[in-house]
Design an enzyme around this catalytic site. Structure first.
Site, PDB file in Angstrom:
ATOM      1  CG  ASP A 128     -42.575 -37.716 -67.866  1.00  0.00           C
ATOM      2  OD1 ASP A 128     -42.574 -36.869 -66.949  1.00  0.00           O
ATOM      3  OD2 ASP A 128     -43.571 -38.413 -68.143  1.00  0.00           O
ATOM      4  CD  GLU A 129     -44.757 -32.068 -67.716  1.00  0.00           C
ATOM      5  OE1 GLU A 129     -45.672 -31.408 -68.219  1.00  0.00           O
ATOM      6  OE2 GLU A 129     -44.913 -32.778 -66.709  1.00  0.00           O
ATOM      7  CG  ASP A 177     -45.449 -34.568 -71.600  1.00  0.00           C
ATOM      8  OD1 ASP A 177     -44.787 -35.472 -71.058  1.00  0.00           O
ATOM      9  OD2 ASP A 177     -46.681 -34.455 -71.470  1.00  0.00           O
TER      10      ASP A 177
END
Length: 410
Positions: free
Chosen positions: A112-113, A17
């Site tokens: 973003d993950e 993350d």
């Protein structure tokens, strides 16, 4: 002395993350903004929402999905920017390439993950912990940071990734899942939103340890198919699979999407939309004679914000009452109430796989549960037949009337 944690036995699944990603990229590209509160989001003068707030803005109470006008009141001196999404995608691609350098089993959840599988012996004999440290180091060299959770399944990895932010690496070794999860509040587990949390608290269940001890039948009555799965996940016994890029491109899938003329922001609206689209997919599956066990949920706020997440079922199915509820269970992992949703997509795949998962714990020896499941599927089949004979508008559920049912074309 050799660290025993470096000798990992069993599945090793990580969740990367990126820390305050959009804001971190802005601070990287604008050195004068470093150390100052930065908010990336829509205009405070309109109906905009916060996409990301830097860690300097968070002590003021600013967080993602918050209305921009409220964030401006809380942090009036913050630096505001609408964002540079081409730049964010560029940085995201570079980060994801670091994961792919270590394993092909990467499942990107959002910009973003991403989940990744670094189980020893699959593609490397190196310690999963050392691999995670190397990924973090490579990301840091870009000028941004990430937090990683490492465990034996996705639920544990996701929760672990949030324990130490920013720049955290939280490791839950095999065999310690239950003790790691037990003291945490139920809301710590993805898939448990505000409404579910309230209902659990009314039942006297406030921690994941209490949830792990809950009666499966009682949970099924209270929450449907989502109930027993919550118990299994709270016990740390979820069996996860990270689906690599090859699954993303698999043409053997049946899916449907709906774009709505007005953004959906209320939970009941979004849940109804997921069930509505699931029904369209179920109808197509049955017409094609297909059943799968991989469920994909897709949510889009606008062209720059799309999130996708998958889960696996313990059985092959063509019934939206089964895979649709699995899609609903994914919702709280991807979406915060109040955040606008413009598009909802649901897909089912994994038609030809050799499924050898555990049988549903609730269904073992529970004739009533099996009969209920059969009745729901029979209802869907009957609805298919009515629409086929009299037209797609001949029969609709309340949720379909809200969105306008149209039987999908193959």
């Amino acid at each position: 002395m050799t660290n025993p944690l470096l000798h990992w036995d069993g599945p090793a699944i990580g969740l990367l993350d990126l820390d305050a990603f959009f804001a971190s990229v802005e601070q990287l590209d604008h050195p004068e903004w470093r150390g100052k509160p930065v908010i990336v989001g829509g205009s405070p003068e309109g109906r905009g929402v916060v996409s990301t707030a830097s860690y300097e803005a968070r002590p003021y109470g600013v967080h993602s999905a918050m209305p921009s006008a409220q964030a401006r009141r809380l942090c009036p001196d913050a630096i505001w920017t609408g964002g540079n999404f081409a730049r964010y995608r560029e940085m995201s691609n570079r980060v994801m390439s670091f994961i792919l350098d270590e394993t092909p089993l990467m499942e990107q959840v959002s910009v973003d993950e991403a989940f990744f599988d670094v189980t020893p012996g699959r593609y490397s004999r190196e310690s999963p912990i050392e691999i995670c440290r190397r990924i973090q180091s490579n990301v840091s060299e870009l000028g941004i940071t990430c937090s990683i959770g490492l465990g034996t399944n996705k639920t544990v990895a996701k929760i672990a990734s949030e324990r130490q932010k920013p720049r955290g690496l939280t490791v839950v070794p095999p065999g310690t899942e239950a003790s790691f999860l037990a003291p945490l509040p139920v809301r710590a587990m993805s898939g448990i939103g505000a409404a579910t949390e309230r209902r659990l608290c009314e039942m006297g269940i406030t921690t994941l340890g209490k949830l792990a001890e809950a009666d499966l039948r009682e949970m099924e009555l209270a929450f449907g198919v989502h109930g027993p799965s919550m118990v299994v996940r709270a016990q740390g016994l979820e069996r996860s699979q990270v689906l690599g890029a090859d699954v993303e491109e698999d043409p053997k899938s049946v899916s449907n999407e709906r774009t709505f003329p007005v953004d959906l922001t209320e939970r009941d609206e979004v849940v109804a939309a997921v069930r509505h689209v699931s029904a369209l997919v179920g109808s197509r599956l049955r017409r094609k004679g297909l059943a799968g066990h991989v469920v994909t949920l897709k949510l889009r706020r606008d062209m720059s914000h799309t999130r996708t997440m998958r889960s696996q079922l313990s059985e092959m199915t063509d019934d939206e009452h089964v895979f649709g509820e699995a899609a609903v269970a994914l919702l709280d992992q991807m979406w915060a109430e109040g955040s606008p949703v413009r598009l909802v997509g649901v897909g089912v795949s994994g038609f030809d796989d050799d499924v050898s998962f555990q049988m549903d714990l609730l269904d073992q020896g529970d004739e009533e549960a099996r009969l209920r499941k059969k009745r729901l599927r029979d209802l869907s089949v009957a609805a298919d037949e009515v629409r086929s004979k009299f037209g797609s508008d001949a029969l609709s559920y309340g949720r379909d009337l809200r969105f306008g049912y149209r039987q999908p074309k193959d």
